[in-house]
Motif scaffolding. Structure first.
Motif, PDB file in Angstrom:
ATOM      1  N   GLY A  89       0.847  -1.194   0.000  1.00  0.00           N
ATOM      2  CA  GLY A  89       0.000   0.000   0.000  1.00  0.00           C
ATOM      3  C   GLY A  89       0.874   1.234   0.000  1.00  0.00           C
ATOM      4  O   GLY A  89       1.717   1.425  -0.881  1.00  0.00           O
ATOM      5  N   HIS A  90       0.720   2.062   1.012  1.00  0.00           N
ATOM      6  CA  HIS A  90       1.555   3.260   1.119  1.00  0.00           C
ATOM      7  C   HIS A  90       2.664   3.065   2.144  1.00  0.00           C
ATOM      8  O   HIS A  90       3.297   4.025   2.570  1.00  0.00           O
ATOM      9  CB  HIS A  90       0.685   4.476   1.473  1.00  0.00           C
ATOM     10  CG  HIS A  90      -0.511   4.612   0.590  1.00  0.00           C
ATOM     11  ND1 HIS A  90      -0.391   4.838  -0.760  1.00  0.00           N
ATOM     12  CD2 HIS A  90      -1.833   4.514   0.838  1.00  0.00           C
ATOM     13  CE1 HIS A  90      -1.602   4.882  -1.295  1.00  0.00           C
ATOM     14  NE2 HIS A  90      -2.492   4.681  -0.350  1.00  0.00           N
ATOM     15  N   PHE A  91       2.828   1.833   2.564  1.00  0.00           N
ATOM     16  CA  PHE A  91       3.922   1.510   3.482  1.00  0.00           C
ATOM     17  C   PHE A  91       5.131   1.133   2.632  1.00  0.00           C
ATOM     18  O   PHE A  91       5.058   0.218   1.808  1.00  0.00           O
ATOM     19  CB  PHE A  91       3.518   0.342   4.387  1.00  0.00           C
ATOM     20  CG  PHE A  91       4.599  -0.101   5.340  1.00  0.00           C
ATOM     21  CD1 PHE A  91       4.764   0.526   6.575  1.00  0.00           C
ATOM     22  CD2 PHE A  91       5.452  -1.159   5.009  1.00  0.00           C
ATOM     23  CE1 PHE A  91       5.764   0.112   7.459  1.00  0.00           C
ATOM     24  CE2 PHE A  91       6.454  -1.565   5.888  1.00  0.00           C
ATOM     25  CZ  PHE A  91       6.609  -0.934   7.109  1.00  0.00           C
ATOM     26  N   LEU A  92       6.228   1.880   2.825  1.00  0.00           N
ATOM     27  CA  LEU A  92       7.408   1.700   1.980  1.00  0.00           C
ATOM     28  C   LEU A  92       8.631   1.596   2.884  1.00  0.00           C
ATOM     29  O   LEU A  92       8.832   2.444   3.761  1.00  0.00           O
ATOM     30  CB  LEU A  92       7.523   2.911   1.049  1.00  0.00           C
ATOM     31  CG  LEU A  92       8.609   2.916  -0.029  1.00  0.00           C
ATOM     32  CD1 LEU A  92       8.425   1.741  -0.995  1.00  0.00           C
ATOM     33  CD2 LEU A  92       8.565   4.239  -0.790  1.00  0.00           C
ATOM     34  N   ALA A  93       9.412   0.540   2.697  1.00  0.00           N
ATOM     35  CA  ALA A  93      10.538   0.335   3.606  1.00  0.00           C
ATOM     36  C   ALA A  93      11.627  -0.462   2.913  1.00  0.00           C
ATOM     37  O   ALA A  93      11.400  -1.062   1.867  1.00  0.00           O
ATOM     38  CB  ALA A  93      10.075  -0.400   4.856  1.00  0.00           C
ATOM     39  N   VAL A  94      12.795  -0.437   3.515  1.00  0.00           N
ATOM     40  CA  VAL A  94      13.909  -1.174   2.938  1.00  0.00           C
ATOM     41  C   VAL A  94      14.749  -1.793   4.054  1.00  0.00           C
ATOM     42  O   VAL A  94      14.906  -1.193   5.117  1.00  0.00           O
ATOM     43  CB  VAL A  94      14.764  -0.238   2.035  1.00  0.00           C
ATOM     44  CG1 VAL A  94      15.290   0.960   2.820  1.00  0.00           C
ATOM     45  CG2 VAL A  94      15.927  -0.990   1.397  1.00  0.00           C
ATOM     46  N   ALA A  95      15.247  -2.991   3.788  1.00  0.00           N
ATOM     47  CA  ALA A  95      16.127  -3.656   4.756  1.00  0.00           C
ATOM     48  C   ALA A  95      17.484  -3.857   4.116  1.00  0.00           C
ATOM     49  O   ALA A  95      17.586  -4.134   2.916  1.00  0.00           O
ATOM     50  CB  ALA A  95      15.543  -5.006   5.171  1.00  0.00           C
ATOM     51  N   ALA A  96      18.525  -3.689   4.932  1.00  0.00           N
ATOM     52  CA  ALA A  96      19.885  -3.865   4.420  1.00  0.00           C
ATOM     53  C   ALA A  96      20.735  -4.546   5.484  1.00  0.00           C
ATOM     54  O   ALA A  96      20.373  -4.585   6.669  1.00  0.00           O
ATOM     55  CB  ALA A  96      20.487  -2.520   4.027  1.00  0.00           C
TER      56      ALA A  96
ATOM     57  N   ALA B 245      -0.057   0.806  10.390  1.00  0.00           N
ATOM     58  CA  ALA B 245      -1.194   0.050   9.874  1.00  0.00           C
ATOM     59  C   ALA B 245      -2.112   0.921   9.019  1.00  0.00           C
ATOM     60  O   ALA B 245      -2.862   0.413   8.197  1.00  0.00           O
ATOM     61  CB  ALA B 245      -1.979  -0.570  11.036  1.00  0.00           C
ATOM     62  N   TRP B 246      -2.038   2.254   9.204  1.00  0.00           N
ATOM     63  CA  TRP B 246      -2.854   3.149   8.371  1.00  0.00           C
ATOM     64  C   TRP B 246      -2.428   3.091   6.913  1.00  0.00           C
ATOM     65  O   TRP B 246      -3.189   3.390   6.020  1.00  0.00           O
ATOM     66  CB  TRP B 246      -2.716   4.623   8.818  1.00  0.00           C
ATOM     67  CG  TRP B 246      -2.974   4.901  10.240  1.00  0.00           C
ATOM     68  CD1 TRP B 246      -3.578   4.086  11.156  1.00  0.00           C
ATOM     69  CD2 TRP B 246      -2.619   6.105  10.937  1.00  0.00           C
ATOM     70  NE1 TRP B 246      -3.619   4.713  12.375  1.00  0.00           N
ATOM     71  CE2 TRP B 246      -3.045   5.943  12.275  1.00  0.00           C
ATOM     72  CE3 TRP B 246      -1.989   7.291  10.563  1.00  0.00           C
ATOM     73  CZ2 TRP B 246      -2.844   6.933  13.241  1.00  0.00           C
ATOM     74  CZ3 TRP B 246      -1.798   8.274  11.509  1.00  0.00           C
ATOM     75  CH2 TRP B 246      -2.229   8.106  12.849  1.00  0.00           C
TER      76      TRP B 246
ATOM     77  N   PHE C  93      -5.817  -0.144   8.219  1.00  0.00           N
ATOM     78  CA  PHE C  93      -6.651  -0.011   9.410  1.00  0.00           C
ATOM     79  C   PHE C  93      -6.815   1.480   9.663  1.00  0.00           C
ATOM     80  O   PHE C  93      -5.847   2.237   9.562  1.00  0.00           O
ATOM     81  CB  PHE C  93      -5.972  -0.643  10.627  1.00  0.00           C
ATOM     82  CG  PHE C  93      -5.852  -2.129  10.515  1.00  0.00           C
ATOM     83  CD1 PHE C  93      -6.797  -2.962  11.118  1.00  0.00           C
ATOM     84  CD2 PHE C  93      -4.803  -2.705   9.803  1.00  0.00           C
ATOM     85  CE1 PHE C  93      -6.682  -4.343  11.005  1.00  0.00           C
ATOM     86  CE2 PHE C  93      -4.694  -4.076   9.683  1.00  0.00           C
ATOM     87  CZ  PHE C  93      -5.625  -4.907  10.288  1.00  0.00           C
ATOM     88  N   SER C  94      -8.015   1.895   9.971  1.00  0.00           N
ATOM     89  CA  SER C  94      -8.128   3.321  10.237  1.00  0.00           C
ATOM     90  C   SER C  94      -8.238   3.559  11.733  1.00  0.00           C
ATOM     91  O   SER C  94      -8.654   2.692  12.499  1.00  0.00           O
ATOM     92  CB  SER C  94      -9.287   3.934   9.466  1.00  0.00           C
ATOM     93  OG  SER C  94     -10.444   3.202   9.771  1.00  0.00           O
ATOM     94  N   GLN C  95      -7.863   4.758  12.080  1.00  0.00           N
ATOM     95  CA  GLN C  95      -7.823   5.098  13.493  1.00  0.00           C
ATOM     96  C   GLN C  95      -9.248   5.178  14.039  1.00  0.00           C
ATOM     97  O   GLN C  95     -10.082   5.881  13.474  1.00  0.00           O
ATOM     98  CB  GLN C  95      -7.101   6.438  13.667  1.00  0.00           C
ATOM     99  CG  GLN C  95      -6.657   6.663  15.075  1.00  0.00           C
ATOM    100  CD  GLN C  95      -5.786   7.901  15.223  1.00  0.00           C
ATOM    101  OE1 GLN C  95      -5.768   8.764  14.355  1.00  0.00           O
ATOM    102  NE2 GLN C  95      -5.082   7.981  16.341  1.00  0.00           N
ATOM    103  N   PRO C  96      -9.519   4.467  15.112  1.00  0.00           N
ATOM    104  CA  PRO C  96     -10.880   4.530  15.654  1.00  0.00           C
ATOM    105  C   PRO C  96     -11.165   5.903  16.264  1.00  0.00           C
ATOM    106  O   PRO C  96     -10.251   6.609  16.675  1.00  0.00           O
ATOM    107  CB  PRO C  96     -10.883   3.456  16.743  1.00  0.00           C
ATOM    108  CG  PRO C  96      -9.453   3.232  17.082  1.00  0.00           C
ATOM    109  CD  PRO C  96      -8.646   3.592  15.868  1.00  0.00           C
TER     110      PRO C  96
END
Ligand code: FES
Ligand code: FES
Lengths: 742, 435, 166
Positions: free
Chosen positions: A260-267, A474-475, A481-484
């Protein structure tokens, strides 16, 4: 003995996922049982929710272990709990192995927050330890064939006058403490204390000052890799596109994750991960919206946003009749937790189970939230607390644990360490809410307060993870997931309305909390919650009224204060400060006083401040703070002092410097230059703290009690020095200079 | 050659002194007065004076580090020696408490002390003389209503012959022209206001105009760039070294906030100036910005090379480098230090440093400012948000700073390489160490 | 492969020459003393000594440290034999979360190596580069004063070899 079925499930929950599952036992209860029909009396502290003694204390051939569901956050709780346990077990502190929050090992005590740890955990440990000691003495009596009255327990040994001895370790059989606590314990008489009330060096400090492994940031597991997240540029930004191929080819890069809009990298190496994160950010395109209020009209927004009204106190009739009346409105901007070390977590996924090392304030609630986010069963997740940088409330700790969990799931088998960058910590942590308060009061002819009305407009003060919707990463997931919608924390502790009800005796009073559910900027619990602003407001207003009534501010407070302990704290602070009611105001030099009982339930704290205001620049030079505090029975006086001193300095920073900057799209406070805090050259010359010990009285939490009184004492001293009342935080030189004009 | 110069110098000093002495080596002393009480001034006049005093930066020179505002004591280093700024609080003995308004006006407009002695032109009365009497009166009202502070001003450290105030009379004869600045009817009201402030109270030229041998501003190179405290005050006219042309709007934001992203930070001696201007009425700063903007003139294609796109630079970050030479490799130092802030993920994500392609200190001919910034960093004086940069003086050797500067110059500007960088760095380090 | 001289001993690191020292210390050499606080040179959590002067390791490429002496918190003493400044911080209980403290100790050490008789003003000005969020400042100042005292008396009392480092 009657056992509730609920207890069984608690027991099994406690043991879940650990090697310490203890089978249910039918061992003969040593205590005479209460009749099954009578309503069970309330157990003290957290024993209420975790009543089994061996959830708190275990004794076996290897020695004594004490467990707490609370976490060390730099507040010194571990040391204080250790002192309590050692006292009631009658052992040396060094004989105890102490284990803090771990979902596989310790009781579930929810969050370490709200200055509750002494009330909850210390009380539970104290009673459990005292009961364990009595059981050990009873067992020794059986073994030695002597009446219990003749036996004494000391340093882990029960001994008789004729020199016969029985070691705790021999006395404690496997299931020895596997039974439910009783409501009453035989507590050590305060006159015989060895540990409680004595200053004890903090157990965690030597490691911290020598570079031993002390923080989750220091955790290095075999084969561990490093991940960094590319956060969106603003809350609701959407990832339009990203070119990952070039990033994947960078040295050390193991994996780019996009969900989704979660973007990450591992090194492989940490700096490689940082460089890859930079490259990935540059390679990404985002869509953003203007979704934040206009910062120049922030307080209009607070006042006008849809809110729910709660009348939290109503006494008598506030319709004003005669006498002078005053009204004032106060403002507080969004403020940061601003941990010095950015949030960090390590996670490892293996064989369908996940382990997370975290500095979150609640390992159990975090586990539940992670389970929901990942679609895993709770018993597949273990959250282990390790210290982080001081958090002062709900910061990025839970979120980064979620980041690490997501990355660990993407790289099965390998421990993944995620640490936020400074700008991420600043921009993405949940802030302390912006607030507006309005006070109105009238004086009777004798110069006392006849009517008092107070309103507070505020966002929520807790959006802690109950579920995945409060984990920020999580958003951004594909399955978002949206914030309650938050609910206010009810009185008597309150959230935005914490300490909105004054402790003073007013014949007619009405207090209203206007709760704003909508949260354009992310907010949650910051040390003291609404108490900081409410105490700032009402203690400023008390001074405004005292001035109108022509009464010395300390005298004016005492006039309205019935609680004897409150009066004692006010009087002690005034005396130690050298408060002089007859003093003439002197230009540029100001003195101020303020008081509160935190939450109206915890520590009593009074603060007196002396400072100078430089008219030409509006700079405030702090001369001294003198505080008096009553935290009930004191376990570690130096620890209490450290908390109050720290609270005074931190609150000074909030009060003089801090406001989150933003525009209608983005958070602009992204480092220490855009969000300056107090530095050494801005410090008071002198801070002193005087304690009132109340042996035998319940513990009262101290961790947040100085925040509000410090702010108000500064405000009152500035008004005293300049003759001008400033009602908007923070008191920056520009604001002070503008207020005093020439 | 040298001898001849020295002889000539001596001769001119003698002539200057003689001229001064003959004409007006001393003015009459004016009588002391009882300190004026605050009530004798109108509040509005005091408020106006407060603003003008900020524009005039009185507090900058007349306060020493850690000292009370306006109580003086700050050493001003000049090529002739050290002059201490005086106490201008209304203390009767050590300040200007005994100065009548007439005495104050005379000092501001003619550079003469109350006792009749000439004031050194380190006190920029060559600018203040251009201010209106009304404005000067307001400043007087403001100063006389400050808290009186007892603080003796240290004696100046000026070698002979500069210790002789009679020389100043000669200097005035040659270089000083008293009189208020008259508006130019061909200019807009805003530009006239800007000119009035810039040339008068704000005394921008005191730093930004080069000075001749006698310490007088070279009028033919007005705002052509000058020197102050070991820093270069860049040209504010057509010779401006800024790689991105300034607009008046940018100048306004720079002058009021001390930071304007494409250009950078008000550093060194400019820092307190921006700090002051941040506290004065916007229209005055806008007028100053408009006037300076007009002085800078429009950008021309050949004078202002367009900077390379910052994104393109990002890829130029070196991957490894020659290990042996690494400890002296500007590219590596840049990558491991500067790039962390100046080449981050872009302003979208962070609040970090400006792109160095638009940095004025990298582009200007004088290398001193960049060396100061690298060595000392930028420490914001204000408690409010402001650019902050760590200094690298302890981390980098002079060689390393020089190597880094050479790299920055060649990578981020189209200007010719600097020469003598190590010497520049050594001197900057030296001057930074002094108080 | 670069060689760094850390706490009196050479260490080879594989990191590229431009890598900030902090990452080499923590990630490659497993030293915990220096902390990541901002990575921008704004907070001082990463302070170490380079040739006896405090520097911010998060913005110092390892290249520039070659041939120079790096001292980290670990170089001042360990948990069983803490050095004088560390002892002073323990004695004053100068920590809450303690995350800033390693940097504070190193900055204080840098001051005391140069000046064992700092005035209160000098201490505060010198420590200005380092931030603490817990508000432990007053105790940190007390610890620095105590450490200065210890350093001064060590100079008088201690046999010269024992404290040759100073
Ligand atoms: S981590 Fe290096 S200065 Fe903040
Ligand atoms: S002790 Fe926590 S940041 Fe300083």
């Amino acid at each position: 003995m009657s056992r509730h079925p609920a207890m069984l499930s608690r027991r099994s929950l406690l043991g879940a996922g650990s090697a310490l599952v203890v089978s249910f036992t039918l061992a003969r209860p040593p205590f005479p049982t209460a009749t099954a029909q009578s309503a069970p009396p309330r157990l003290p502290g957290s024993l209420r929710t975790t009543p089994m003694l061996d959830a708190w204390i275990r004794i076996d051939a290897n020695g004594i272990s004490v467990f707490t569901g609370k976490a060390e956050l730099g507040q010194g709780i571990k040391t204080a709990l250790l002192q309590v346990a050692a006292e009631e077990l009658s052992v040396e502190t060094k004989q105890i192995t102490f284990i803090t929050a771990d979902t596989a090992r310790t009781p579930n005590e929810g969050y370490t927050s709200g200055s509750q740890s002494m009330q909850d955990s210390a009380t539970a440990i104290r009673h459990a330890a005292a009961q364990a000691r009595e059981l050990l003495i009873a067992a020794a009596a059986v073994r030695l064939g002597l009446p219990v009255e003749q036996l004494t327990a000391k340093d882990g040994v029960v001994s008789s006058p004729d020199g016969r001895r029985a070691d705790y370790r021999e006395l404690a059989t496997a299931e020895f403490l596997h039974l439910e606590a009783r409501p009453q314990s035989k507590l050590t008489d305060p006159g015989n204390y060895r540990w409680i009330g004595k200053p004890m060096p903090r157990v965690d400090i030597p490691a911290k000052v020598t570079g031993a492994i002390a923080y989750v940031q220091d955790l290095r597991l075999p084969d561990m890799v490093h991940a960094r997240i590319v956060r969106p540029p603003s809350y609701g930004a959407r990832l339009r596109s990203v070119e990952v191929a070039a990033v994947e080819r960078l040295p050390g890069v193991l994996k780019v994750v996009r969900d989704g809009h979660f973007l990450a990298v591992a090194a492989q190496r940490e700096f490689q991960a940082v460089q890859a994160m930079d490259a990935l950010a540059r390679a990404s395109q985002w869509d953003e919206d203007k979704a934040l209020p206009n910062p120049n009209e922030l307080y209009d927004w607070v006042r006008n946003a849809a809110s729910k009204e709660y009348v939290i106190a109503s006494v008598g009739n506030v319709a004003e009749t005669a006498g002078r009346s005053l009204e004032a409105t106060y403002h507080r901007p969004y403020q940061l937790h601003g941990a010095i070390g950015p949030s960090c977590a390590v996670a490892q996924a293996e064989a369908g189970a996940l382990t997370v090392w975290t500095h979150a304030q609640g390992v159990y609630p975090l586990r539940a939230a992670l389970a929901e986010m990942l679609g895993l069963a709770q018993d597949k997740i273990r959250c282990i607390h390790m210290e982080g940088s001081g958090c002062y409330g709900h910061n990025g700790a839970d979120d980064v644990a979620a980041d690490a969990a997501l990355m660990a799931m993407a790289l099965p088998g390998r421990p993944v360490r995620v640490q936020w960058m400074r700008d991420q910590e600043h921009a993405w942590e949940p802030f302390g809410a912006a607030m507006v308060t309005r006070a109105r009061a009238s004086l009777d002819t004798g110069g006392s307060i006849a009517t008092w009305q107070y309103e507070v407009w505020s966002n929520a003060h807790s959006t802690r993870p109950g579920g995945a919707g409060n984990l920020m990463p999580a958003w951004h997931l594909g399955r978002a997931f949206s914030q309650p919608t938050p609910e206010p924390i009810p009185q008597p502790t309150g959230g935005g309305d914490r300490n909105a009800i004054p402790l003073y005796q007013f014949p007619n009073m009405r207090i209203v909390h206007r709760f704003i559910p909508q949260m354009p900027l992310r907010v949650s619990a910051l040390r003291g919650l609404g108490a900081y602003m409410n105490v700032f407001s009402l203690e400023s207003f008390m001074d405004e009224l005292a001035l109108a009534a022509g009464v010395d501010p300390v005298e004016f407070r005492l006039r309205h204060l019935a609680d004897a302990r409150a009066r004692a704290v006010v009087e002690l602070a005034a005396e130690k400060f050298g408060w002089d009611a007859a003093r003439k105001p002197s230009r540029g030099l100001g003195r101020g006083f303020a008081f509160a009982k935190y939450k109206n339930l915890a520590a009593y704290t009074a603060v007196a401040a002396e400072l100078e205001v430089e008219r030409e620049s509006g700079q405030i030079r702090l001369l001294r703070f003198v505080a008096a505090d009553d935290s009930g029975e004191i376990v570690n006086p130096d620890g209490v002092r450290n908390q109050i001193e720290g609270g005074i300095v931190q609150s000074t920073s909030w009060t003089l410097r801090e406001a989150v900057a933003f525009d209608e799209t983005r958070i602009r406070s992204r480092d220490w230059s855009t969000y300056p805090i107090l530095r050494f050259t801005d410090l008071p010359e002198h801070v002193e703290v005087h304690l009132i010990d109340r042996p035998g009285q319940p513990f009262l939490g101290t961790g947040e009690s100085a925040q509000g009184p410090t702010a108000a004492a500064i405000a009152n001293a500035v008004a005293n020095a300049t003759g001008v009342r400033i009602r908007e935080l923070p008191f920056t030189p520009a604001r002070v200079k503008a207020a005093i004009a020439v | 050659m040298r001898l001849r110069r020295a002889l000539l110098g001596v001769l001119s000093v003698v002539l200057l002194g003689a001229a001064g002495f003959v004409f007006f080596s001393r003015q009459p002393a004016l009588p002391a007065m009882q300190p004026a009480s605050a009530v004798s001034f109108d509040r509005a006049l005091i408020a106006k004076g407060a603003e003008l005093a900020l524009i005039g930066n009185c507090n900058v020179c007349h306060s020493k580090q850690g000292g009370a505002p306006y109580a003086g004591g700050r050493p001003l280093k000049t090529p002739f020696g050290t002059i201490y700024a005086t106490n201008i609080t209304p203390d009767a003995d050590t300040g200007i408490g005994a100065w009548s308004e007439t005495a104050f006006l005379r000092a501001m407009r003619e550079g003469v002390r109350r006792d009749g002695a000439h004031l050194y032109p380190a006190f920029p009365y060559d600018h203040f003389t251009k201010a209106s009497v009304g404005d000067l009166r307001a400043i007087y009202a403001f100063l006389m209503t400050r808290e009186p502070v007892r603080a003796e001003t240290p004696n100046n450290e000026l070698p002979f012959p500069w210790s002789q105030r009679a020389l100043i009379a000669g200097w005035k004869l040659l270089y000083f022209k008293a009189g208020e600045l008259k508006p130019d009817p061909t200019l807009s009201a805003e530009l006239n206001r800007g000119a009035y402030l810039v040339e008068g109270l704000a005394h921008c030229g005191a730093c930004h105009t080069p000075r001749n041998h006698w310490g007088a501003e070279a009028n033919d190179r007005y705002l052509g760039g000058g020197d102050i405290d070991g820093w270069h005050a860049p040209a504010l006219n057509g010779a401006s070294p800024a790689p991105v042309p300034w607009t008046s709007e940018q100048l306004f934001r720079y002058l009021t906030s001390g930071f304007e992203p494409p250009h950078g930070v008000a550093a060194g001696p400019m820092q307190p100036v921006a700090n002051n201007l941040g506290m004065v009425a916007e229209q005055d700063v806008k007028a100053i910005a408009a006037y300076i903007g007009a002085m800078l003139g429009p950008a021309t294609a050949n004078r202002r090379p367009a900077p390379a796109a910052p994104e393109a630079r990002a890829t130029s970050r070196p991957a490894g480098g020659d290990v042996k030479a690494a400890n002296n490799d500007g590219a590596i130092i840049y990558a491991g230090a500067c790039a962390l802030c100046h080449e981050p993920t872009g302003q979208r994500f962070s609040a970090h440093g400006i792109a160095l392609t638009s940095s004025k200190v990298v582009a200007m001919a004088d290398a001193r400012n960049l060396s100061h910034v690298i060595l000392e960093g930028i420490d914001p004086p204000k408690a409010s948000p402001a650019a902050l940069m760590p200094g690298f003086g302890a981390a980098f050797t002079d060689n390393q700073v020089a190597a880094l500067m050479a790299y920055l110059r060649s990578t981020f500007s189209d200007q010719p390489a600097w020469s003598g960088l190590e010497e520049t760095v050594r001197e900057a380090r030296q001057s930074a160490r002094e108080p | 492969m670069l060689t760094l001289n850390i706490n009196g001993r050479p260490h080879s690191v594989e990191a590229e020459a431009a890598t900030p020292l902090l990452y080499a210390l923590r990630d490659e050499l497993g030293l915990n003393g220096a902390k990541f606080g901002c990575g921008l040179g704004q907070c001082g959590a990463c302070t170490v000594l380079l040739d006896d002067r405090p520097i911010l390791s998060c913005i110092t490429p390892i290249a520039v440290t070659q041939g120079r002496q790096i001292t980290t918190l670990e170089g001042l003493g360990g948990i069983d034999n803490p050095g004088p400044v560390q002892r002073a911080f323990i004695a004053e209980q100068a920590a809450q979360c303690g995350f800033c403290i390693a940097g504070m100790i190193m900055r204080a050490e840098g001051l005391l190596r140069r000046n064992a008789q700092p005035s209160e003003q000098e201490i505060r000005t010198h420590m200005r580069a380092n931030l603490c969020r817990c508000g432990t400042h007053m105790r940190i100042l007390a610890a620095v004063r105590r450490a200065a005292q210890a350093v001064r008396s060590a100079r008088v009392d201690a046999p010269p070899t024992q404290d040759a480092r100073r």
